[in-house]
Design a protein around this motif. Structure first.
Motif, PDB file in Angstrom:
ATOM      1  N   UNK A 137       0.809  -1.217   0.000  1.00  0.00           N
ATOM      2  CA  UNK A 137       0.000   0.000   0.000  1.00  0.00           C
ATOM      3  C   UNK A 137       0.847   1.273   0.000  1.00  0.00           C
ATOM      4  N   UNK A 138       1.845   1.335   0.867  1.00  0.00           N
ATOM      5  CA  UNK A 138       2.609   2.570   1.035  1.00  0.00           C
ATOM      6  C   UNK A 138       3.813   2.668   0.099  1.00  0.00           C
ATOM      7  N   UNK A 139       4.487   1.564  -0.114  1.00  0.00           N
ATOM      8  CA  UNK A 139       5.689   1.573  -0.957  1.00  0.00           C
ATOM      9  C   UNK A 139       5.812   0.205  -1.608  1.00  0.00           C
ATOM     10  N   UNK A 140       5.096   0.012  -2.704  1.00  0.00           N
ATOM     11  CA  UNK A 140       5.060  -1.317  -3.314  1.00  0.00           C
ATOM     12  C   UNK A 140       6.356  -1.701  -4.031  1.00  0.00           C
ATOM     13  N   UNK A 141       6.618  -2.989  -3.984  1.00  0.00           N
ATOM     14  CA  UNK A 141       7.687  -3.566  -4.794  1.00  0.00           C
ATOM     15  C   UNK A 141       7.022  -4.078  -6.063  1.00  0.00           C
ATOM     16  N   UNK A 142       7.593  -3.711  -7.196  1.00  0.00           N
ATOM     17  CA  UNK A 142       7.017  -4.076  -8.487  1.00  0.00           C
ATOM     18  C   UNK A 142       7.753  -5.274  -9.089  1.00  0.00           C
ATOM     19  N   UNK A 143       6.987  -6.251  -9.536  1.00  0.00           N
ATOM     20  CA  UNK A 143       7.541  -7.400 -10.243  1.00  0.00           C
ATOM     21  C   UNK A 143       7.885  -6.947 -11.665  1.00  0.00           C
ATOM     22  N   UNK A 144       9.124  -7.063 -12.054  1.00  0.00           N
ATOM     23  CA  UNK A 144       9.558  -6.622 -13.385  1.00  0.00           C
ATOM     24  C   UNK A 144       9.260  -7.655 -14.468  1.00  0.00           C
TER      25      UNK A 144
END
Length: 146
Positions: free
Chosen positions: A64-71
């Motif tokens: 929610x606050x700082x997502x990790x994105x799957x590349x």
């Protein structure tokens, strides 16, 4: 001895100015890298990404606050011979899932597995990162829209 699973995550952390966080390994002072680590039994790659960021930097990121994105990028590379003893006998290659997250570079870090951390330009990261797959991830995924 408990062996590592030959499947890992690579999490490239960068800030809004496209500066990249690089970490200096304790066991090889010439080896600079992004956050990385092996998946634990039954763990999904995205969960390992959040866990490894917390373990290696002290930063608790959240979807929610700082997502990790799957590349949506998976690498396969040869494990350095000096580290092969950490894996089941006969294991020579690792599968690596690539992720990225844009974070605030002013947040304090708590290093547990590295000697030093630096925020550097993308170009400097590309010259200092040891791993070819890490350099490729920075080149491809830093500085492009999320």
């Amino acid at each position: 001895m408990s062996y590592k699973k030959p499947e890992s995550v690579l999490v490239v952390l960068f800030d809004k100015h496209h500066r990249v966080l690089i970490l200096q390994r304790q066991d090889d002072a010439n080896f600079w890298q992004s956050v990385t680590g092996a998946l634990e039994a039954g763990e999904q790659p995205i969960d390992a990404a959040y866990r490894e960021v917390a373990e290696e930097t002290g930063l608790i990121l959240s979807p929610d606050a700082c997502p990790i994105e799957d590349c949506a990028c998976i690498n396969r590379y040869e494990i350095r011979p000096r580290w092969q003893h950490r894996y089941p006998p006969g294991t020579t290659h690792n599968t690596e899932h690539v992720f990225r997250a844009c974070i605030d570079s002013r947040l304090p870090l708590q290093l547990t597995e590295h000697l030093h951390a630096e925020w550097v330009s993308k170009d400097e990261a590309l010259t200092r990162l040891w791993s070819p797959s890490n350099r490729e991830a920075v080149a491809k995924f830093v500085g492009v829209p999320q």
